[in-house]
Design a protein around this motif. Structure first.
Motif, PDB file in Angstrom:
ATOM      1  N   ASP A 129       0.858  -1.204   0.000  1.00 38.86           N
ATOM      2  CA  ASP A 129       0.000   0.000   0.000  1.00 38.86           C
ATOM      3  C   ASP A 129       0.891   1.249   0.000  1.00 38.86           C
ATOM      4  N   ASP A 181       7.360   3.459   3.452  1.00 40.38           N
ATOM      5  CA  ASP A 181       8.249   2.315   3.670  1.00 40.38           C
ATOM      6  C   ASP A 181       7.976   1.207   2.669  1.00 40.38           C
ATOM      7  N   ASP A 182       6.736   1.165   2.119  1.00 40.40           N
ATOM      8  CA  ASP A 182       6.474   0.228   1.023  1.00 40.40           C
ATOM      9  C   ASP A 182       7.398   0.530  -0.162  1.00 40.40           C
ATOM     10  N   ASN A 206      -2.480   2.933   3.262  1.00 39.79           N
ATOM     11  CA  ASN A 206      -1.946   4.240   3.684  1.00 39.79           C
ATOM     12  C   ASN A 206      -2.665   5.376   2.961  1.00 39.79           C
ATOM     13  N   HIS A 219       1.732   9.234   5.753  1.00 42.24           N
ATOM     14  CA  HIS A 219       2.544   9.026   4.526  1.00 42.24           C
ATOM     15  C   HIS A 219       2.364  10.178   3.531  1.00 42.24           C
ATOM     16  N   THR A 272       2.598  -6.081   2.699  1.00 34.57           N
ATOM     17  CA  THR A 272       3.073  -4.952   3.516  1.00 34.57           C
ATOM     18  C   THR A 272       1.989  -3.880   3.670  1.00 34.57           C
ATOM     19  N   MET A 288       3.587  -8.183   7.024  1.00 33.82           N
ATOM     20  CA  MET A 288       3.879  -7.100   7.962  1.00 33.82           C
ATOM     21  C   MET A 288       2.533  -6.760   8.583  1.00 33.82           C
ATOM     22  N   ASN A 347       0.331   0.769  17.073  1.00 32.87           N
ATOM     23  CA  ASN A 347       0.663   2.119  16.580  1.00 32.87           C
ATOM     24  C   ASN A 347      -0.587   2.845  16.074  1.00 32.87           C
ATOM     25  N   GLU A 356      -2.176  -2.686  15.183  1.00 27.49           N
ATOM     26  CA  GLU A 356      -1.188  -2.145  14.233  1.00 27.49           C
ATOM     27  C   GLU A 356      -1.949  -1.729  12.981  1.00 27.49           C
ATOM     28  N   TRP A 357      -1.458  -0.723  12.273  1.00 29.53           N
ATOM     29  CA  TRP A 357      -2.202  -0.082  11.189  1.00 29.53           C
ATOM     30  C   TRP A 357      -2.728  -1.054  10.127  1.00 29.53           C
ATOM     31  N   ASN A 358      -1.874  -1.919   9.558  1.00 27.05           N
ATOM     32  CA  ASN A 358      -2.328  -2.779   8.464  1.00 27.05           C
ATOM     33  C   ASN A 358      -3.504  -3.646   8.896  1.00 27.05           C
ATOM     34  N   LEU A 360       4.873  -5.237  15.045  1.00 28.81           N
ATOM     35  CA  LEU A 360       5.610  -4.054  15.502  1.00 28.81           C
ATOM     36  C   LEU A 360       6.662  -4.407  16.551  1.00 28.81           C
ATOM     37  N   HIS A 370       9.046  -0.397   8.479  1.00 25.28           N
ATOM     38  CA  HIS A 370       8.612  -1.777   8.683  1.00 25.28           C
ATOM     39  C   HIS A 370       8.783  -2.650   7.438  1.00 25.28           C
ATOM     40  N   ASP A 371       8.388  -2.132   6.299  1.00 25.56           N
ATOM     41  CA  ASP A 371       8.203  -2.957   5.109  1.00 25.56           C
ATOM     42  C   ASP A 371       9.490  -3.486   4.479  1.00 25.56           C
TER      43      ASP A 371
HETATM   44  O1  RIB Z   1       2.013  -0.299  10.812  1.00 21.55           O
HETATM   45  C1  RIB Z   1       3.008  -0.175   9.821  1.00 21.55           C
HETATM   46  C2  RIB Z   1       2.463  -0.542   8.491  1.00 21.55           C
HETATM   47  O2  RIB Z   1       1.394   0.336   8.159  1.00 21.55           O
HETATM   48  C3  RIB Z   1       3.484  -0.381   7.353  1.00 21.55           C
HETATM   49  O3  RIB Z   1       3.257  -1.352   6.369  1.00 21.55           O
HETATM   50  C4  RIB Z   1       3.198   0.991   6.811  1.00 21.55           C
HETATM   51  O4  RIB Z   1       3.503   1.129   5.426  1.00 21.55           O
HETATM   52  C5  RIB Z   1       1.715   1.065   6.980  1.00 21.55           C
HETATM   53  O5  RIB Z   1       1.110   0.429   5.858  1.00 21.55           O
END
Ligand code: RIB
Ligand code: CA
Length: 332
Positions: free
Chosen positions: A11, A15-16, A43, A86, A129, A155, A165, A171-173, A206, A257-258
């Motif tokens: 996405d 970091d992707d 994102n 992002h 990711t 991820m 986070n 975690e976001w994803n 994370l 992260h990715d």
């Molecule tokens: O929580 C981190 C993840 O969420 C990473 O993959 C970042 O790119 C966001 O997508």
């Protein structure tokens, strides 16, 4: 040496972008066959993740490869965007070219997952990711997907009491689309119940990935080693990520992260992990999006995951980023 076919579901996302560049470099070096890219809303919206992926592939001088538009959003809830993380278009301060000669694959992301898995039975490694929204659709399209893949590296989530986070526990994803993440967990559990030889997905949460810290000094070293349109765009994108992390009290740095997860997918022997049964909470008022890991067999269920906890590489995640940077400097 046969090159492992790899599919990246992402996405982009700052970091992707590093993960994309790293995998293109690994393809160019003959380490893998980057067989396809699936873009998933996460994102930023789907149109932006698609445009960003195509632009990053152009900047990395990637070979022609199928790029498919995946899920436009979560399965059961509206897509929540966080432009402050992002950037409004998902590339931070980078000005990515709007024009590309790359044509989007006519297949959607789920179809590309399935057709690449069928084309490489037992051979394809999937890397996710972003949210699991496209992968969940792929599993619905082809329930045998877990058996067709050589491996799956995600991820996502956070484990062993490490805080989230996005919420205190998520975690976001996973938080974007908990239903999708839980469908993935259930699909691999069902597959492993009927065939224990099906490899359990590696979940990189994370608790590990927040140790992959990119600093301004690392950006300077990257540019000194390779001053190209790609590295300049990555450094511009990362500068936004520094500002975001500073705004949430993490310091002027970026947790990337990715690319760590992409490296782990290509170096399975370097992964420290332990088996667990994982499900994703989807109903809890305070816990929605939590990756709930049973590491003691309390549920009496078949393990459907391996939880990554460390990297067997001297220098740990920082040394991984050294290798990621080294690979990126071979591009462009
Ligand atoms: O929580 C981190 C993840 O969420 C990473 O993959 C970042 O790119 C966001 O997508
Ligand atoms: Ca991502």
């Amino acid at each position: 040496m046969t090159r492992t076919p790899v599919l990246l579901d992402c996405d982009p996302g700052i970091d992707d972008a590093l993960a994309i560049a790293y995998l293109v470099a690994a393809h160019r070096a003959g380490r893998i066959d980057l067989a396809g890219l699936v873009c998933t809303a996460g994102n930023v919206g789907l149109d932006d993740t698609v445009a960003n992926a195509l632009a990053w592939l152009d900047l990395a001088d990637a070979p022609e490869l199928p790029v498919a538009a995946g899920a436009p959003g979560p399965i059961a809830v509206p897509h929540v965007l966080t432009p402050e993380t992002h950037g409004p278009r998902g590339a931070g301060h980078a000005e990515l070219g709007a024009t590309t000669t790359r044509a989007l694959d006519p297949r959607d992301g789920a179809r590309l997952w399935v057709e690449l898995a069928r084309a490489h039975p037992g051979g394809l490694v999937g890397i996710v990711t972003g949210p699991s929204s496209s992968l969940a659709r792929a599993v619905a399209l082809e329930p045998a997907l877990p058996r067709l893949l050589r491996g799956l590296v995600v991820m996502g989530g956070t484990f062993h009491g490490h805080p989230g986070n996005t919420t205190p526990v998520s975690e976001w994803n996973v938080d974007v689309d908990p239903e999708a993440a839980d469908r993935v967990c259930r699909a691999w559990e069902e597959a492993r119940v009927s065939d224990p030889a099906v490899p359990a997905p590696l979940w990189c949460g994370l608790n590990l990935t927040e140790r992959a810290v990119w600093t301004p000094a690392r950006s300077e070293r990257l540019l000194a080693a390779s001053d190209t349109p790609l590295t300049r765009a990555l450094v511009d994108a990362l500068r936004f990520y520094f500002e975001f992390h500073e705004s949430v009290g993490e310091g002027y740095l970026a947790q990337v992260h990715d690319p760590l997860v992409a490296w782990l997918a290509l170096h399975p022997d370097a992964v420290v992990s332990a088996p667990a049964h994982v499900r994703v909470e989807c109903a809890g008022e305070h816990t929605r999006g939590m990756t709930v890991a049973d590491v003691r067999g309390q549920r009496g269920r078949v393990d459907n995951a391996r939880i990554a906890t460390d990297v067997r590489l001297p220098g740990g995640p920082d040394a991984v980023l050294d290798e990621v940077c080294g690979a990126i400097t071979t591009l462009g």
